[in-house]
Design a protein around this motif. Structure first.
Motif, PDB file in Angstrom:
ATOM      1  N   ARG A   1       0.766  -1.210  -0.116  1.00  0.00           N
ATOM      2  CA  ARG A   1      -0.094   0.136   0.055  1.00  0.00           C
ATOM      3  C   ARG A   1       0.810   1.231   0.158  1.00  0.00           C
ATOM      4  NH1 ARG A   1      -2.959   0.413   6.015  1.00  0.00           N
ATOM      5  NH2 ARG A   1      -3.589   2.368   5.067  1.00  0.00           N
ATOM      6  N   ASP A   2       2.076   1.178   0.701  1.00  0.00           N
ATOM      7  CA  ASP A   2       2.880   2.521   0.872  1.00  0.00           C
ATOM      8  C   ASP A   2       3.512   2.765  -0.477  1.00  0.00           C
ATOM      9  OD1 ASP A   2       2.337   2.619   3.665  1.00  0.00           O
ATOM     10  OD2 ASP A   2       3.877   1.340   4.050  1.00  0.00           O
TER      11      ASP A   2
ATOM     12  N   ASP B   1       0.531   4.178  -2.532  1.00  0.00           N
ATOM     13  CA  ASP B   1       0.538   5.487  -2.251  1.00  0.00           C
ATOM     14  C   ASP B   1       1.477   6.506  -2.439  1.00  0.00           C
ATOM     15  OD1 ASP B   1      -1.916   4.660  -0.596  1.00  0.00           O
ATOM     16  OD2 ASP B   1      -0.751   4.604   1.439  1.00  0.00           O
TER      17      ASP B   1
ATOM     18  N   ASN C   1      -3.922   0.288  -2.285  1.00  0.00           N
ATOM     19  CA  ASN C   1      -3.347   1.355  -1.603  1.00  0.00           C
ATOM     20  C   ASN C   1      -4.299   1.853  -0.600  1.00  0.00           C
ATOM     21  OD1 ASN C   1      -5.386   2.804  -3.057  1.00  0.00           O
ATOM     22  ND2 ASN C   1      -4.190   4.474  -3.822  1.00  0.00           N
ATOM     23  N   SER C   2      -3.690   3.051   0.246  1.00  0.00           N
ATOM     24  CA  SER C   2      -4.689   3.470   1.216  1.00  0.00           C
ATOM     25  C   SER C   2      -6.089   3.758   0.975  1.00  0.00           C
ATOM     26  CB  SER C   2      -3.802   4.370   2.134  1.00  0.00           C
ATOM     27  OG  SER C   2      -2.748   3.792   2.731  1.00  0.00           O
ATOM     28  N   SER C   3      -6.144   4.572  -0.038  1.00  0.00           N
ATOM     29  CA  SER C   3      -7.483   5.077  -0.410  1.00  0.00           C
ATOM     30  C   SER C   3      -8.323   3.985  -0.878  1.00  0.00           C
ATOM     31  CB  SER C   3      -7.235   6.080  -1.674  1.00  0.00           C
ATOM     32  OG  SER C   3      -8.396   6.516  -2.376  1.00  0.00           O
TER      33      SER C   3
ATOM     34  N   LYS D   1      -9.711   2.385   2.327  1.00  0.00           N
ATOM     35  CA  LYS D   1     -10.694   3.309   3.010  1.00  0.00           C
ATOM     36  C   LYS D   1     -12.079   3.089   2.476  1.00  0.00           C
ATOM     37  CE  LYS D   1     -11.652   8.053   4.416  1.00  0.00           C
ATOM     38  NZ  LYS D   1     -11.092   9.741   4.239  1.00  0.00           N
TER      39      LYS D   1
ATOM     40  N   GLU E   1      -9.694  -0.904   6.224  1.00  0.00           N
ATOM     41  CA  GLU E   1      -8.589  -0.502   6.983  1.00  0.00           C
ATOM     42  C   GLU E   1      -8.453  -0.944   8.429  1.00  0.00           C
ATOM     43  OE1 GLU E   1      -5.404   0.788   7.878  1.00  0.00           O
ATOM     44  OE2 GLU E   1      -5.679   2.106   6.280  1.00  0.00           O
TER      45      GLU E   1
ATOM     46  N   ARG F   1      -1.163  -3.672  11.195  1.00  0.00           N
ATOM     47  CA  ARG F   1      -1.268  -2.788  10.099  1.00  0.00           C
ATOM     48  C   ARG F   1      -1.450  -3.523   8.821  1.00  0.00           C
ATOM     49  NH1 ARG F   1       1.483   0.484   6.353  1.00  0.00           N
ATOM     50  NH2 ARG F   1       0.479   2.436   5.767  1.00  0.00           N
TER      51      ARG F   1
ATOM     52  N   GLY G   1      -2.063  -3.990   2.527  1.00  0.00           N
ATOM     53  CA  GLY G   1      -2.637  -3.579   1.275  1.00  0.00           C
ATOM     54  C   GLY G   1      -2.668  -4.942   0.430  1.00  0.00           C
TER      55      GLY G   1
END
Length: 465
Positions: free
Chosen positions: A112-113, A116, A137-139, A142, A147, A160, A163
């Protein structure tokens, strides 16, 4: 309809008449009937329509609106970043960006990072070339509410989400758009290659997918006859016009194999429903496990191995003894051969995507594209079966290469009998046909350059160049 000046059986010049869905006459010369449509083949080879014995239709249709993220289009991290950012720049606010065909040779084990940093303002999901892994990714996390949902089947490190989502296509579909993509575009692409029959080998297919395929076929969206593999829910499904029930597909992964006794029970259940089984097999371990289960239960006619990526001699003997069919992908040698030479254990490399060994041993052998995870062009696959050459030019296990005629035969067996004798153009046969622009003697020089000028399915034109 009368097709004049066609070549059949590789060197025989004839005229061919089609009446309704069938071939009604084949002669050296036929006179046109009143108001009959006449097509001049100009000496082009007239062949039975091709059958692609391993596809994933809805995934392929979805891929048409996706960004390719792996070789040969993308080869390094910077190229991937640029491609993703360029695609994101064309999207409306909040729209998803969907990538496909990623391979770690491009940018390593991305997460994910990494995504991102490349595209922070759109939900992004990228599928690995194997089809087993999505990276979000983080979007995206979400957007789908994953998440902080600990029930979500996401990989987590120290709590954590990374992704990375393995083997969870069905779950992901429940969190994203449930709309099935239209099949019109991909069906016409297949027709342009001369393909008149397909086998969808997606292991999660159930009654809903079978019905969706049948509806697409009935409204003319899907032009090819279709055989549908899937899970145990298809045991009770009844064939409809142009869409038939296929094998019970088991999608094995050597790191997470099913409980052996439960697998054997599932095989027995499908066999009792007069339904053969098919096993996804891309490692030696997958194949050993599948063969052990079939040896325990007993095989029936039609049981098959998909891919057969690594088949050493002792396992080839077991395949022979069990009477299994193999549906493989010759083009993976040309598309992925260099990666195999780098990543596959040296002792397994001689046994990668074997061809001639199966034929010499009497194992029924057919081929399929595995789209969207491989190229849809069957002619490129045939040439790969002949050349056994990787993208960089390395010839891999040349003793496994086929003649052009043997390579063509991989796509000419019936959908319900892959690897059986190739279909022939004879009077009374269903008029599933493809007409090449050249005679066979020219086409066989380099099958990857073949062009199809016309395709007919059951006597109806579905492609014209």
């Amino acid at each position: 309809m009368l097709i004049r000046n066609a070549e059949i059986n590789f060197d025989q010049g004839v005229d061919v008449r089609i009446t309704g869905e069938r071939i009604s006459a084949i002669e050296s010369s036929l006179l046109p009937l009143p108001e009959e449509e006449v097509i001049d083949a100009n000496g082009g080879a007239l062949l039975p329509g091709l059958n692609d014995h391993h596809v994933h239709l809805y995934a392929f249709a979805a891929a048409q609106a996706s960004v390719s993220c792996g070789p040969p289009q993308v080869r390094d991290a910077e190229a991937l970043r640029e491609r993703l950012r360029a695609a994101a720049a064309t999207l409306s606010d909040g729209a998803w960006l969907r990538g496909i065909a990623y391979h770690e040779s491009v940018a390593g084990e991305i997460d994910r990072d990494w995504l991102d940093a490349a595209v922070p303002n759109h939900p992004v999901r990228v599928q690995h070339r194997s089809g087993r892994l999505w990276i979000l990714n983080s979007s995206a996390l979400k957007t789908i509410g994953a998440e902080y949902d600990l029930s979500a089947p996401l990989e987590r490190v120290d709590g954590r989400a990374t992704g990375r989502l393995y083997d969870s296509d069905a779950w992901l579909r429940t969190r994203t758009s449930a709309t099935r993509p239209a099949l019109h575009q991909v069906s016409r692409l297949f027709a342009s290659y001369g393909i008149t029959g397909l086998t969808d080998t997606s292991h999660q297919n159930g009654p809903a997918e079978f019905s969706a395929f049948a509806e697409a076929r009935s409204r003319g969206e899907l032009l090819q006859a279709l055989r549908v593999m899937g899970d145990a829910r298809l045991d009770a499904v009844t064939d409809v016009a142009g869409v038939t029930r296929g094998e019970h597909k088991f999608h094995l992964h050597d790191h997470e194999l099913p409980e052996f006794d439960a697998l054997c029970a599932d095989i027995r259940r499908s066999h009792s429903a007069s339904r053969a089984v098919a096993f996804h097999s891309v490692t030696r371990t997958d194949l050993v496990f599948a063969l052990a289960a079939l040896r325990e239960v007993g095989s029936i006619k039609g049981d098959r191995i998909e891919h057969g990526a690594v088949v050493p001699p002792e396992l080839l003997n077991d395949i022979c003894e069990l009477g299994l069919t193999v549906a493989t992908q010759p083009h993976f040698i040309s598309e992925r051969g260099d990666a195999y030479l780098r990543d596959v254990a040296a002792e397994d490399q001689p046994w990668l995507y074997r061809l001639r060994a199966f034929i010499d041993a009497g194992v029924p052998l057919a081929a399929g594209s595995d789209v969207p995870y491989g190229d849809a062009n069957p002619w490129a696959s045939m040439q790969a079966a002949v050349s056994r050459r990787s993208e960089s030019g390395v010839v891999m296990a040349q003793n496994e290469s086929l003649t052009p005629e043997q390579a063509l035969a991989l796509f000419l067996s019936p959908l319900d009998a892959p690897g059986a004798a190739p279909r022939k153009i004879i009077v009374g046969a269903i008029a599933d046909l493809c007409l090449l622009t050249t005679p066979w003697r020219d086409a066989r020089i380099d099958l990857s350059t073949v062009r199809v000028q016309r395709t007919w399915a059951a006597g109806r034109s579905i492609w014209k160049m």
